[in-house]
Design a protein around this motif. Sequence first.
Motif, PDB file in Angstrom:
ATOM      1  N   GLN A 129       0.833  -1.198   0.000  1.00 27.26           N
ATOM      2  CA  GLN A 129       0.000   0.000   0.000  1.00 27.26           C
ATOM      3  C   GLN A 129       0.873   1.256   0.000  1.00 27.26           C
ATOM      4  O   GLN A 129       2.008   1.221   0.476  1.00 27.26           O
ATOM      5  CB  GLN A 129      -0.923   0.024   1.220  1.00 27.26           C
ATOM      6  CG  GLN A 129      -2.073  -0.958   1.168  1.00 27.26           C
ATOM      7  CD  GLN A 129      -3.061  -0.722   2.294  1.00 27.26           C
ATOM      8  OE1 GLN A 129      -2.845   0.090   3.190  1.00 27.26           O
ATOM      9  NE2 GLN A 129      -4.184  -1.432   2.247  1.00 27.26           N
ATOM     10  N   PRO A 130       0.354   2.371  -0.514  1.00 34.55           N
ATOM     11  CA  PRO A 130       1.084   3.643  -0.398  1.00 34.55           C
ATOM     12  C   PRO A 130       1.096   4.115   1.051  1.00 34.55           C
ATOM     13  O   PRO A 130       0.327   3.624   1.892  1.00 34.55           O
ATOM     14  CB  PRO A 130       0.286   4.588  -1.293  1.00 34.55           C
ATOM     15  CG  PRO A 130      -1.072   3.992  -1.373  1.00 34.55           C
ATOM     16  CD  PRO A 130      -0.901   2.508  -1.264  1.00 34.55           C
ATOM     17  N   SER A 131       1.940   5.057   1.346  1.00 40.90           N
ATOM     18  CA  SER A 131       2.022   5.575   2.707  1.00 40.90           C
ATOM     19  C   SER A 131       0.750   6.331   3.075  1.00 40.90           C
ATOM     20  O   SER A 131       0.021   6.830   2.210  1.00 40.90           O
ATOM     21  CB  SER A 131       3.224   6.507   2.852  1.00 40.90           C
ATOM     22  OG  SER A 131       3.001   7.710   2.136  1.00 40.90           O
ATOM     23  N   LEU A 132       0.498   6.414   4.369  1.00 42.38           N
ATOM     24  CA  LEU A 132      -0.642   7.186   4.855  1.00 42.38           C
ATOM     25  C   LEU A 132      -0.480   8.661   4.508  1.00 42.38           C
ATOM     26  O   LEU A 132      -1.459   9.345   4.209  1.00 42.38           O
ATOM     27  CB  LEU A 132      -0.783   6.999   6.366  1.00 42.38           C
ATOM     28  CG  LEU A 132      -1.303   5.632   6.809  1.00 42.38           C
ATOM     29  CD1 LEU A 132      -0.981   5.386   8.271  1.00 42.38           C
ATOM     30  CD2 LEU A 132      -2.795   5.514   6.561  1.00 42.38           C
ATOM     31  N   ALA A 133       0.753   9.147   4.552  1.00 40.31           N
ATOM     32  CA  ALA A 133       0.998  10.545   4.183  1.00 40.31           C
ATOM     33  C   ALA A 133       0.602  10.794   2.738  1.00 40.31           C
ATOM     34  O   ALA A 133       0.008  11.831   2.399  1.00 40.31           O
ATOM     35  CB  ALA A 133       2.469  10.894   4.400  1.00 40.31           C
ATOM     36  N   ALA A 134       0.910   9.828   1.867  1.00 40.44           N
ATOM     37  CA  ALA A 134       0.548   9.973   0.458  1.00 40.44           C
ATOM     38  C   ALA A 134      -0.959   9.904   0.266  1.00 40.44           C
ATOM     39  O   ALA A 134      -1.527  10.653  -0.542  1.00 40.44           O
ATOM     40  CB  ALA A 134       1.237   8.887  -0.366  1.00 40.44           C
ATOM     41  N   LEU A 135      -1.624   9.014   0.984  1.00 40.11           N
ATOM     42  CA  LEU A 135      -3.080   8.907   0.881  1.00 40.11           C
ATOM     43  C   LEU A 135      -3.751  10.206   1.331  1.00 40.11           C
ATOM     44  O   LEU A 135      -4.709  10.676   0.705  1.00 40.11           O
ATOM     45  CB  LEU A 135      -3.588   7.733   1.735  1.00 40.11           C
ATOM     46  CG  LEU A 135      -3.175   6.336   1.286  1.00 40.11           C
ATOM     47  CD1 LEU A 135      -3.707   5.287   2.258  1.00 40.11           C
ATOM     48  CD2 LEU A 135      -3.655   6.045  -0.129  1.00 40.11           C
ATOM     49  N   MET A 136      -3.225  10.802   2.400  1.00 42.58           N
ATOM     50  CA  MET A 136      -3.779  12.069   2.868  1.00 42.58           C
ATOM     51  C   MET A 136      -3.515  13.186   1.870  1.00 42.58           C
ATOM     52  O   MET A 136      -4.390  14.019   1.609  1.00 42.58           O
ATOM     53  CB  MET A 136      -3.196  12.426   4.238  1.00 42.58           C
ATOM     54  CG  MET A 136      -3.758  11.621   5.384  1.00 42.58           C
ATOM     55  SD  MET A 136      -3.383  12.363   7.001  1.00 42.58           S
ATOM     56  CE  MET A 136      -1.629  12.094   7.099  1.00 42.58           C
ATOM     57  N   ALA A 137      -2.309  13.211   1.320  1.00 43.14           N
ATOM     58  CA  ALA A 137      -1.978  14.254   0.355  1.00 43.14           C
ATOM     59  C   ALA A 137      -2.854  14.145  -0.890  1.00 43.14           C
ATOM     60  O   ALA A 137      -3.326  15.156  -1.432  1.00 43.14           O
ATOM     61  CB  ALA A 137      -0.505  14.162  -0.028  1.00 43.14           C
ATOM     62  N   THR A 138      -3.104  12.923  -1.324  1.00 42.47           N
ATOM     63  CA  THR A 138      -3.972  12.721  -2.480  1.00 42.47           C
ATOM     64  C   THR A 138      -5.379  13.230  -2.205  1.00 42.47           C
ATOM     65  O   THR A 138      -5.989  13.920  -3.034  1.00 42.47           O
ATOM     66  CB  THR A 138      -4.023  11.232  -2.855  1.00 42.47           C
ATOM     67  OG1 THR A 138      -2.707  10.799  -3.222  1.00 42.47           O
ATOM     68  CG2 THR A 138      -4.971  10.991  -4.021  1.00 42.47           C
ATOM     69  N   ALA A 139      -5.905  12.895  -1.031  1.00 38.61           N
ATOM     70  CA  ALA A 139      -7.245  13.362  -0.666  1.00 38.61           C
ATOM     71  C   ALA A 139      -7.279  14.880  -0.547  1.00 38.61           C
ATOM     72  O   ALA A 139      -8.227  15.534  -0.996  1.00 38.61           O
ATOM     73  CB  ALA A 139      -7.688  12.714   0.633  1.00 38.61           C
ATOM     74  N   ALA A 140      -6.258  15.464   0.074  1.00 36.62           N
ATOM     75  CA  ALA A 140      -6.226  16.919   0.250  1.00 36.62           C
ATOM     76  C   ALA A 140      -6.211  17.634  -1.093  1.00 36.62           C
ATOM     77  O   ALA A 140      -6.934  18.616  -1.302  1.00 36.62           O
ATOM     78  CB  ALA A 140      -5.008  17.318   1.077  1.00 36.62           C
ATOM     79  N   GLU A 141      -5.403  17.127  -2.007  1.00 39.21           N
ATOM     80  CA  GLU A 141      -5.227  17.818  -3.281  1.00 39.21           C
ATOM     81  C   GLU A 141      -6.351  17.536  -4.274  1.00 39.21           C
ATOM     82  O   GLU A 141      -6.802  18.433  -4.988  1.00 39.21           O
ATOM     83  CB  GLU A 141      -3.875  17.421  -3.873  1.00 39.21           C
ATOM     84  CG  GLU A 141      -2.711  17.938  -3.044  1.00 39.21           C
ATOM     85  CD  GLU A 141      -1.367  17.320  -3.404  1.00 39.21           C
ATOM     86  OE1 GLU A 141      -0.342  17.756  -2.839  1.00 39.21           O
ATOM     87  OE2 GLU A 141      -1.351  16.388  -4.242  1.00 39.21           O
ATOM     88  N   GLN A 142      -6.837  16.286  -4.304  1.00 44.85           N
ATOM     89  CA  GLN A 142      -7.841  15.926  -5.301  1.00 44.85           C
ATOM     90  C   GLN A 142      -9.277  16.148  -4.824  1.00 44.85           C
ATOM     91  O   GLN A 142     -10.156  16.456  -5.635  1.00 44.85           O
ATOM     92  CB  GLN A 142      -7.659  14.463  -5.714  1.00 44.85           C
ATOM     93  CG  GLN A 142      -6.342  14.192  -6.416  1.00 44.85           C
ATOM     94  CD  GLN A 142      -6.209  12.755  -6.884  1.00 44.85           C
ATOM     95  OE1 GLN A 142      -7.122  11.946  -6.749  1.00 44.85           O
ATOM     96  NE2 GLN A 142      -5.065  12.419  -7.458  1.00 44.85           N
ATOM     97  N   GLU A 143      -9.524  15.960  -3.526  1.00 48.06           N
ATOM     98  CA  GLU A 143     -10.887  16.080  -3.015  1.00 48.06           C
ATOM     99  C   GLU A 143     -11.165  17.426  -2.365  1.00 48.06           C
ATOM    100  O   GLU A 143     -12.305  17.891  -2.370  1.00 48.06           O
ATOM    101  CB  GLU A 143     -11.171  14.947  -2.025  1.00 48.06           C
ATOM    102  CG  GLU A 143     -11.036  13.557  -2.640  1.00 48.06           C
ATOM    103  CD  GLU A 143     -11.224  12.446  -1.619  1.00 48.06           C
ATOM    104  OE1 GLU A 143     -12.033  12.621  -0.692  1.00 48.06           O
ATOM    105  OE2 GLU A 143     -10.550  11.400  -1.754  1.00 48.06           O
TER     106      GLU A 143
END
Length: 245
Positions: A129-143
């Motif tokens: 899985q990707p890192s939690l930091a990456a998952l949060m960054a993706t959500a912050a930027e895309q959502e």
Amino acid sequence: MRRLFETLLLPPASSLWLLLLGTLLRRRWPRFGRAMQVFAFVLLWLAATPCVGGLLLGALQTAPPLPATGALPPADAIVVLSAEADDGPEYGRAVAGATTLLRLRYGVWLQRRTGLPMLTSGGVPALGQPSLAALMATAAEQEFAVPVRWREELSADTRENALRSAELLREAGVRRVLLVTSAWHMPRARACFERQRLEVVPAPTGFRGPAFDGWQSLLPRWSGLRDTCLALHELGGLLAYRLMD
């Protein structure tokens, strides 16, 4: 091993071990064995009540919420700590879990109010899985359409969140941060970040409500057991960190 030990030590496993031990001891010491069985039942009942879970979590919620309107305390950056990931089969990929997303949403709200740069912190939750930091960054930027300047992707626990985040922040000249995490997790998180010589402005979110909400709060429920386990995990973490320092 640490997670296995914690699972066996916390309820419901701890109560089940006591119940089994009481059953075995009843053959040789009937009175003592029965007393242990009763104790295990009462312990499990109490641990599963929202009242007990709420009291324990409430004791950890020592940092008050930041003002919802008006000026906020000065800071150089916002740090958002992760909690868990979700496999996200409906998305076809892993996504930020419920508690992680709750923290991120508040971090995004603070970023929009202050314009401060944001750091997301959290390592890889599971193999592949990707890192939690990456998952949060993706959500912050895309959502949420909010940029994330730093991703701390190597940490495995709160101490490492602080250690590795501080390394990134010091390179950028950051000394004072708005620290976003769950209200009940804030005492441990704040202590870890302050040990890294960062000035911390607590920005807690996800407060648990009143412990007692009628007679139903005295009945066992899965949510009560969850809250009790969360609180005992935090208290154990605080104790362990103090012993390690």
